[in-house]
Motif scaffolding. Structure first.
Motif, PDB file in Angstrom:
ATOM      1  N   LEU A   1      23.771  57.319  49.764  1.00 62.31           N
ATOM      2  CA  LEU A   1      23.896  55.938  50.206  1.00 62.31           C
ATOM      3  C   LEU A   1      25.278  55.381  49.873  1.00 62.31           C
ATOM      4  O   LEU A   1      25.856  54.613  50.645  1.00 62.31           O
ATOM      5  N   ALA A   2      25.801  55.765  48.715  1.00 60.64           N
ATOM      6  CA  ALA A   2      27.091  55.235  48.265  1.00 60.64           C
ATOM      7  C   ALA A   2      28.238  55.598  49.198  1.00 60.64           C
ATOM      8  O   ALA A   2      29.296  54.951  49.165  1.00 60.64           O
ATOM      9  N   LYS A   3      28.039  56.603  50.046  1.00 61.64           N
ATOM     10  CA  LYS A   3      29.083  57.008  50.985  1.00 61.64           C
ATOM     11  C   LYS A   3      29.040  56.213  52.289  1.00 61.64           C
ATOM     12  O   LYS A   3      29.980  56.268  53.084  1.00 61.64           O
ATOM     13  N   LEU A   4      27.948  55.480  52.522  1.00 60.54           N
ATOM     14  CA  LEU A   4      27.849  54.685  53.735  1.00 60.54           C
ATOM     15  C   LEU A   4      28.792  53.479  53.647  1.00 60.54           C
ATOM     16  O   LEU A   4      29.049  52.965  52.558  1.00 60.54           O
ATOM     17  N   PRO A   5      29.324  53.009  54.787  1.00 57.90           N
ATOM     18  CA  PRO A   5      30.344  51.949  54.763  1.00 57.90           C
ATOM     19  C   PRO A   5      29.943  50.709  53.982  1.00 57.90           C
ATOM     20  O   PRO A   5      30.762  50.158  53.221  1.00 57.90           O
ATOM     21  N   TRP A   6      28.699  50.219  54.170  1.00 57.21           N
ATOM     22  CA  TRP A   6      28.272  48.995  53.481  1.00 57.21           C
ATOM     23  C   TRP A   6      28.361  49.168  51.976  1.00 57.21           C
ATOM     24  O   TRP A   6      28.813  48.268  51.254  1.00 57.21           O
ATOM     25  N   PHE A   7      27.944  50.333  51.480  1.00 57.28           N
ATOM     26  CA  PHE A   7      27.967  50.584  50.041  1.00 57.28           C
ATOM     27  C   PHE A   7      29.369  50.925  49.547  1.00 57.28           C
ATOM     28  O   PHE A   7      29.792  50.454  48.474  1.00 57.28           O
ATOM     29  N   SER A   8      30.095  51.752  50.287  1.00 58.80           N
ATOM     30  CA  SER A   8      31.408  52.183  49.807  1.00 58.80           C
ATOM     31  C   SER A   8      32.373  51.017  49.668  1.00 58.80           C
ATOM     32  O   SER A   8      33.201  50.978  48.749  1.00 58.80           O
ATOM     33  N   LYS A   9      32.275  50.040  50.597  1.00 58.62           N
ATOM     34  CA  LYS A   9      33.115  48.849  50.481  1.00 58.62           C
ATOM     35  C   LYS A   9      32.832  48.118  49.176  1.00 58.62           C
ATOM     36  O   LYS A   9      33.759  47.682  48.470  1.00 58.62           O
ATOM     37  N   ARG A  10      31.577  47.975  48.849  1.00 59.51           N
ATOM     38  CA  ARG A  10      31.186  47.248  47.641  1.00 59.51           C
ATOM     39  C   ARG A  10      31.403  48.060  46.370  1.00 59.51           C
ATOM     40  O   ARG A  10      31.593  47.490  45.293  1.00 59.51           O
ATOM     41  N   LEU A  11      31.387  49.376  46.492  1.00 63.61           N
ATOM     42  CA  LEU A  11      31.712  50.212  45.338  1.00 63.61           C
ATOM     43  C   LEU A  11      33.147  49.970  44.893  1.00 63.61           C
ATOM     44  O   LEU A  11      33.455  49.984  43.696  1.00 63.61           O
ATOM     45  N   ALA A  12      34.034  49.721  45.840  1.00 64.40           N
ATOM     46  CA  ALA A  12      35.416  49.389  45.485  1.00 64.40           C
ATOM     47  C   ALA A  12      35.461  48.119  44.646  1.00 64.40           C
ATOM     48  O   ALA A  12      36.258  48.005  43.701  1.00 64.40           O
ATOM     49  N   SER A  13      34.576  47.153  44.959  1.00 68.83           N
ATOM     50  CA  SER A  13      34.519  45.918  44.178  1.00 68.83           C
ATOM     51  C   SER A  13      33.968  46.171  42.780  1.00 68.83           C
ATOM     52  O   SER A  13      34.396  45.541  41.810  1.00 68.83           O
ATOM     53  N   VAL A  14      33.016  47.088  42.677  1.00 64.25           N
ATOM     54  CA  VAL A  14      32.487  47.459  41.358  1.00 64.25           C
ATOM     55  C   VAL A  14      33.621  47.960  40.471  1.00 64.25           C
ATOM     56  O   VAL A  14      33.743  47.579  39.300  1.00 64.25           O
ATOM     57  N   LYS A  15      34.457  48.811  41.024  1.00 65.21           N
ATOM     58  CA  LYS A  15      35.560  49.386  40.249  1.00 65.21           C
ATOM     59  C   LYS A  15      36.591  48.316  39.881  1.00 65.21           C
ATOM     60  O   LYS A  15      37.135  48.309  38.773  1.00 65.21           O
ATOM     61  N   LYS A  16      36.856  47.400  40.817  1.00 63.87           N
ATOM     62  CA  LYS A  16      37.827  46.333  40.527  1.00 63.87           C
ATOM     63  C   LYS A  16      37.313  45.402  39.430  1.00 63.87           C
ATOM     64  O   LYS A  16      38.082  44.954  38.584  1.00 63.87           O
ATOM     65  N   LEU A  17      36.021  45.103  39.469  1.00 60.85           N
ATOM     66  CA  LEU A  17      35.466  44.222  38.446  1.00 60.85           C
ATOM     67  C   LEU A  17      35.576  44.858  37.068  1.00 60.85           C
ATOM     68  O   LEU A  17      35.921  44.192  36.077  1.00 60.85           O
ATOM     69  N   THR A  18      35.308  46.146  36.989  1.00 62.20           N
ATOM     70  CA  THR A  18      35.502  46.859  35.729  1.00 62.20           C
ATOM     71  C   THR A  18      36.972  46.815  35.326  1.00 62.20           C
ATOM     72  O   THR A  18      37.298  46.695  34.139  1.00 62.20           O
ATOM     73  N   GLY A  19      37.849  46.849  36.324  1.00 65.18           N
ATOM     74  CA  GLY A  19      39.283  46.789  36.043  1.00 65.18           C
ATOM     75  C   GLY A  19      39.724  45.461  35.451  1.00 65.18           C
ATOM     76  O   GLY A  19      40.674  45.403  34.660  1.00 65.18           O
ATOM     77  N   ILE A  20      39.036  44.362  35.839  1.00 60.64           N
ATOM     78  CA  ILE A  20      39.359  43.058  35.239  1.00 60.64           C
ATOM     79  C   ILE A  20      39.033  43.081  33.754  1.00 60.64           C
ATOM     80  O   ILE A  20      39.828  42.634  32.911  1.00 60.64           O
ATOM     81  N   ALA A  21      37.840  43.603  33.416  1.00 57.48           N
ATOM     82  CA  ALA A  21      37.446  43.689  32.004  1.00 57.48           C
ATOM     83  C   ALA A  21      38.372  44.623  31.239  1.00 57.48           C
ATOM     84  O   ALA A  21      38.764  44.343  30.098  1.00 57.48           O
ATOM     85  N   THR A  22      38.746  45.730  31.873  1.00 61.21           N
ATOM     86  CA  THR A  22      39.655  46.688  31.226  1.00 61.21           C
ATOM     87  C   THR A  22      40.997  46.031  30.916  1.00 61.21           C
ATOM     88  O   THR A  22      41.571  46.230  29.830  1.00 61.21           O
ATOM     89  N   ALA A  23      41.506  45.250  31.863  1.00 61.87           N
ATOM     90  CA  ALA A  23      42.796  44.578  31.656  1.00 61.87           C
ATOM     91  C   ALA A  23      42.741  43.644  30.460  1.00 61.87           C
ATOM     92  O   ALA A  23      43.677  43.607  29.638  1.00 61.87           O
ATOM     93  N   ARG A  24      41.666  42.891  30.337  1.00 60.66           N
ATOM     94  CA  ARG A  24      41.566  41.939  29.223  1.00 60.66           C
ATOM     95  C   ARG A  24      41.388  42.656  27.881  1.00 60.66           C
ATOM     96  O   ARG A  24      41.947  42.238  26.863  1.00 60.66           O
ATOM     97  N   VAL A  25      40.605  43.721  27.859  1.00 54.59           N
ATOM     98  CA  VAL A  25      40.421  44.472  26.608  1.00 54.59           C
ATOM     99  C   VAL A  25      41.730  45.144  26.201  1.00 54.59           C
ATOM    100  O   VAL A  25      42.121  45.114  25.019  1.00 54.59           O
ATOM    101  N   ASN A  26      42.431  45.751  27.148  1.00 59.12           N
ATOM    102  CA  ASN A  26      43.709  46.388  26.829  1.00 59.12           C
ATOM    103  C   ASN A  26      44.719  45.380  26.291  1.00 59.12           C
ATOM    104  O   ASN A  26      45.456  45.663  25.335  1.00 59.12           O
ATOM    105  N   GLU A  27      44.746  44.218  26.914  1.00 56.09           N
ATOM    106  CA  GLU A  27      45.665  43.172  26.446  1.00 56.09           C
ATOM    107  C   GLU A  27      45.363  42.786  25.004  1.00 56.09           C
ATOM    108  O   GLU A  27      46.270  42.612  24.192  1.00 56.09           O
TER     109      GLU A  27
END
Length: 534
Positions: free
Chosen positions: A273-299
């Motif tokens: 399912l994660a490879k289907l367009p609807w899911f894959s688009k939102r999976l990119a957002s999952v990774k970006k959201l984790t990236g926001i938390a990562t940026a703040r923790v690293n800082e």
């Protein structure tokens, strides 16, 4: 020998299936039928639980309801049609009965979070936080650490930062009011001299800035910029960093849609399912959201801070063995704080404003109470000034009931030995849930007007004791929201400040509040017109 024969037979079958389009079609149809019938056959205890035929045969029915964003309404309609028990999937039953809440979610009941929560574990780092941890021992460890950050002393220390962000919000709204007044003198370009804005957008800015301040020692700057822009930081396996920016509100919405929908699918199906367009688009957002938390923790790890914020408390807290959280655990908990502290606040406060605007009596009563209590107050009141105001508390409670930001039934696995829930036996391994949206509209508890917004219901003698068993905006039991008291403090000050300061009307008063559900139920837009009252 037997294993070799099975392998040989399997290869023969695969060769046969691929030999012609007809054989391939028969094979695909057969696999689909078997994959649907086996779950149905293996759950005879649920054969006679009513529900859509698709829900009896496959998890995909619930996946589709979640994907459409109106799962809470579908489940509510099914309970009105079928009654207390409704089958949502081959091994999942929704139970719309307040008396089932303690059995499913209460302390000492032994129920566990289902595989639904695995879909909320970020792909990288694949480390679980308090919210998505399913192991009971590990959850207990994490909860002890995180609960320390929400001790009463900590909550008191958060108030100045909450009030500072509210002050910034009203300063921006005051600017819009002043501009509307000037333009109204020149000509009636702004209807009745009001400033018109999307309340949801600005409350999103406020909520993100506030949780940024409380959790990471620095706001995101959305209120000042009037724009949604957050720094994202990705790390590869070698620790190399790549930094960019993103629309935080959009990705937090898409993350909820992705996880809450994928979580309804069986584990084996999720990679496909994660490879289907609807899911894959939102999976990119999952990774970006984790990236926001990562940026703040690293800082924080690189530069430190003198602030006693949530991240600082998580860094220094220890479990029973004296161990602290590692970096990846900090990222996951920071991610949880980011979601829980922003999304819920903005959605709930927006809904409160909308429902007050559609109930003029409630708005007038609240403003009269605030006018009396805050006549000598500063622009933004203190928590002490508003925390015990009866009608404000009634408005908050009714809004949490009626809007139900967490509207779906959180799934739990019945433990070893099984459980009898409201007269029906569920064997070990069954998945059960109690739908918050439906429970909050139980006429047996809230009366014949349960489908109406009415803060006055909370002022009747004995109302709170009566409603307590069917009021679960923060869930209950060992998995209940640890940040409840901070959320209530923030909401009470925010709503008091805005309702006291502004006369607020809806731009489209006859239109219902449109909401969509990912993991949380959230408004899509709320256009309002404001003028200064004081």
């Amino acid at each position: 020998m037997v294993e070799t024969d099975l392998i040989h037979q399997g290869r023969q079958f695969a060769s046969w299936a691929a030999s012609s389009p007809f054989n391939l079609a028969i094979t695909v149809v057969g696999i689909v039928l078997v994959s649907h019938l086996i779950p149905f056959i293996l759950a005879p205890h649920l054969w006679f639980v009513p529900g859509p035929i698709g829900a009896h045969l496959s998890d995909l029915w619930l996946v589709r309801q979640a994907q459409k964003g109106k799962r809470f309404l579908t489940v509510h309609a099914l309970h009105r049609k079928y009654g207390k028990f409704v089958r949502l999937a081959p091994n999942h039953v929704s139970i719309a009965d307040p008396d089932a809440i303690d059995t499913v979610y209460g302390h000492g009941k032994g129920t566990l979070k289902s595989e639904f929560y695995d879909a909320f574990v970020p792909p990288k780092p694949a480390v679980r936080g308090l919210f998505n941890t399913r192991d009971r021992t590990e959850h207990t460890r994490k909860r002890k650490i995180v609960s320390h950050t929400f001790a009463p002393k900590s909550i008191i220390a958060f108030e100045p930062f909450i009030r500072r962000e509210i002050q910034l919000l009203v300063d921006r709204w005051d600017e819009f009011c002043a501009k509307a007044d000037r333009e109204n003198v020149q000509g009636p370009r702004n209807l009745n001299g009001r400033a018109w804005l999307d309340a949801l957008m600005w409350l999103n800015f406020f909520a993100f800035d506030t949780i940024g301040d409380l959790a990471f020692g620095k706001p995101f700057g959305m209120l000042e910029q009037g724009a949604d822009d957050a720094r994202v930081e990705f790390e590869d396996a070698f620790g190399k960093k790549n930094t960019t920016t993103c629309n935080a509100v959009q990705i937090i919405n898409e993350r909820g849609e992705y996880s809450a929908t994928l979580g309804c699918a069986p584990t084996w199906m999720r990679p496909y399912l994660a490879k289907l367009p609807w899911f894959s688009k939102r999976l990119a957002s999952v990774k970006k959201l984790t990236g926001i938390a990562t940026a703040r923790v690293n800082e924080r790890l690189e530069h430190g801070s003198d602030r006693e914020d949530l991240l600082a408390k998580l860094q220094t807290a220890k479990d029973d063995q004296g161990e602290q959280m590692g970096k990846m655990e900090l990222v996951c908990e920071a991610l949880t704080q980011l979601i829980a502290g922003s999304d819920t606040t903005s959605n709930t406060s927006c809904a409160i404003i909308y429902h007050l605007c559609t109930n003029h009596k409630a708005m007038q009563k609240l403003q009269a109470e605030l006018d009396d209590a805050l006549k000598d107050s500063e622009d933004v009141p203190s928590h002490d000034e508003v925390q015990d105001l009866p009608y404000l508390n009634a408005v908050l409670s009714e809004s949490l009931r009626f809007h139900s930001t967490s509207a779906l039934g959180l799934p739990r696995i019945v433990p070893a030995g099984g459980a009898t829930i409201q007269g029906k036996y569920f064997p070990a391994g069954s998945v059960v849930s109690v739908p918050s949206y439906t429970i909050h509209r139980d006429k047996g508890v809230y009366g014949s007007d349960a489908e109406a917004y009415n803060p006055d219901r909370w002022l009747v003698d004995g109302a709170r004791q009566k409603y307590e068993k069917a009021f679960v905006p923060f869930s209950v039991g060992p998995r209940a929201c640890v940040g409840r008291n901070v959320a209530m403090q923030e909401l009470s000050i925010l709503i008091a400040a805005l309702v006291h300061r502004y006369d607020i009307v809806l731009k489209y008063p006859d239109e219902p509040l449109d909401t969509i559900e990912g993991f949380l139920r959230k408004p899509t837009v709320c256009e309002i017109g404001i003028t200064r009252r004081h």
